[in-house]
Design an enzyme around this catalytic site. Structure first.
Site: not given
Length: 501
Positions: A128, A139, A208, A263, A497
């Site tokens: 709460i 805000k 990051r 990669h 494939r």
């Protein structure tokens, strides 16, 4: 004012991991810190000056901690507008401290549900005060910076240090946006529980940055279900892509196997009787690309293997377990990311953005096996060649198209990846293998798609490759078959494939 110096901070968090670095840096910049309960005691234990919220409110925590920050003195300090003279006059009249930074997270509601907590335990984890503090600070982002998750500490510190103890409006607004996403997710989870609906496991975790520093990045999911981070810096967008690739490769192998990923592609992979041998032979395929790569094994890492791996620079190391001494060796350098991964099942559907929508498809769950093989040449491959062809096929399945994979004796020799021409992919693989002194005589070749012409089998034959595995299906398949027959090569078709774009 766009740029604001942080002079005061309110900190009240459930998770303390990483908080010490943030608190110490704030203290270094002479920030006055206010806190509550367990967080107050934690900051005190660091030897950092901290003021209890009770000193501000002159009211104790009550109802077993249910009420401790819900007070005008606290919310006035967060919601005041520095550009509004009346606001500043009122907080001055009432002795209210204006907060420039709020660091607050939420009770672990979803975690308590998932662990099978009782109804009362779950209800007590409905935050709460925390969610009210987060919303108030978000805000008022024009004047207040809100850090609403421990996963933001690293990013906030980078910005804070680079800005010499200040924050700018654009950054504060991005923090506010993330805060409202977190509170929205939290409230949705509570609503689901009250209605008896399953909780979403997707957590949006800021990274990051994206692939490049100028791109923002997030991960949406639950990494805790995949691995436990034992050490190292925060994971990046590219780290997670490579980790996904590494675990995908390993999922194909039951034998002790090591894969090195760079990669998203394997630059080294070997299956051997021991972890040390698997690592040693995986490295042979491309020790240059292995520098700064992602290393993963499907077996526990022992001391000998840890010592060998520590001899090179790597970004991430994953394994299902680590010997105690091995872990000490690997954690000696603090930036190394060490992950202990858990058994998990990847999603059945792959999703990626395209144009102004998404593309979805079934995951490629088919692994070529001996039952798929169609023997199309006069010479049937030997048992050893069959083993090497299937080994190479498993690797090609997870390698960027167009791809050619060369393998022998349970070891990746080289792969040609992401080429616009299958011939270019083969030439790349051959050149790589030869540059590292690897012998292609008697090696096997896998292609992720059919050969439209016999040029690839001809090039392969000239460097000593003796067996070929491919899907088949070209209208000119017979030309490749004829060449193999003329030069005593074995070739098999699988009928499957494995494009990966």
């Amino acid at each position: 004012m766009s740029v604001k110096k942080i002079k005061t901070a309110l900190i009240s968090v459930y998770y303390k991991e990483g908080l010490d670095q943030l608190v110490k840096k704030l203290h270094e910049y002479e920030v006055e810190i206010y806190s509550t309960g367990g967080t107050f005691r934690f900051i005190e234990s660091l030897g950092v000056p901290v003021i209890s919220v009770e000193e501000l409110t002159e009211f104790p925590e009550i109802l077993g901690g249910r009420v401790k920050t819900l007070h005008p003195t606290i919310f006035g300090g967060i919601l005041r507008r520095d550009s509004n003279p009346n606001d500043l006059l009122q907080i001055s009249e009432h002795g209210i401290v204006p907060f420039d930074l709020v660091v607050v997270d939420l009770y672990p509601f979803e975690e308590t549900v998932k662990k099978g907590g009782t109804e009362q335990e779950i209800i007590e984890k409905i935050d709460i005060g925390g969610i009210s503090l987060i919303r108030a600070a978000a805000k008022n982002f024009t004047d207040v910076a809100i850090v609403s998750s421990r996963f933001q500490y690293s990013d906030f510190l980078n910005h804070y240090i680079a800005s010499e103890g200040t924050t700018d409006l654009t950054y504060r607004k991005s923090l506010a946006a993330e805060a409202f996403r977190i509170t929205s997710h939290y409230d949705t989870a509570i609503m689901h529980w009250f209605n008896g609906w399953p909780l979403s496991t997707a957590e949006k975790r800021p990274l990051r940055y994206g692939e490049n520093p100028h791109q923002r990045g997030w991960f949406e999911g639950n990494l805790d279900e995949i691995f436990t981070q034992l050490g190292g810096k925060e994971l990046s967008y590219n780290n997670l892509l490579d980790i996904d690739a590494a675990l995908s490769y390993l999922s194909e192998f039951d034998d002790t196997t090591c894969v090195i990923v760079k990669h998203n592609n394997a630059c080294g992979l070997a299956s051997r009787p021991t972890a040390y041998e698997a690592w040693t032979d995986a490295l042979k395929a491309d020790p240059v690309s292995a520098f700064g790569g992602i290393i993963s094994l499907n077996c526990p890492i022992d001391t000998r293997t840890a010592e060998a791996i520590s001899g090179i620079f790597f970004e991430v190391l994953l394994a299902p377990d680590f010997d105690e001494e091995a872990l000490k060796i690997l954690l000696a350098k603090k930036n190394r990311i060490i992950l202990k991964y858990k058994p998990y099942s990847p999603g059945k559907i792959l999703k990626r953005s395209a144009l102004n929508g998404y593309l979805l498809q079934d995951r490629d769950h088919h692994t070529d096996s001996i039952d798929d093989l169609k023997y199309v040449t006069n010479r049937k491959p030997t048992d050893k060649e069959i083993a090497d062809m299937l080994f190479a096929s498993k690797i090609s399945k997870h390698t960027r198209s167009n791809t050619i994979v060369l393998a022998k004796d349970g070891m990746l020799l080289a792969a040609g990846t992401g080429q616009t021409s299958r011939v270019d992919a083969l030439k790349q693989a051959i050149q790589k293998a030869q540059s590292f002194g690897l012998n292609l005589e008697g090696a096997s070749m896998a292609s992720d798609a059919f050969f439209p012409f016999p040029d690839c089998v001809e090039i392969a034959h000239k460097v000593g490759i003796s067996a070929v595995i491919q899907p088949g299906g070209s209208i000119k398949d017979q030309l490749s078959i004829d060449y193999c027959n003329e030069h005593n090569m074995a070739m098999v078709f699988t009928g499957y494939r494995h494009f990966k774009h």
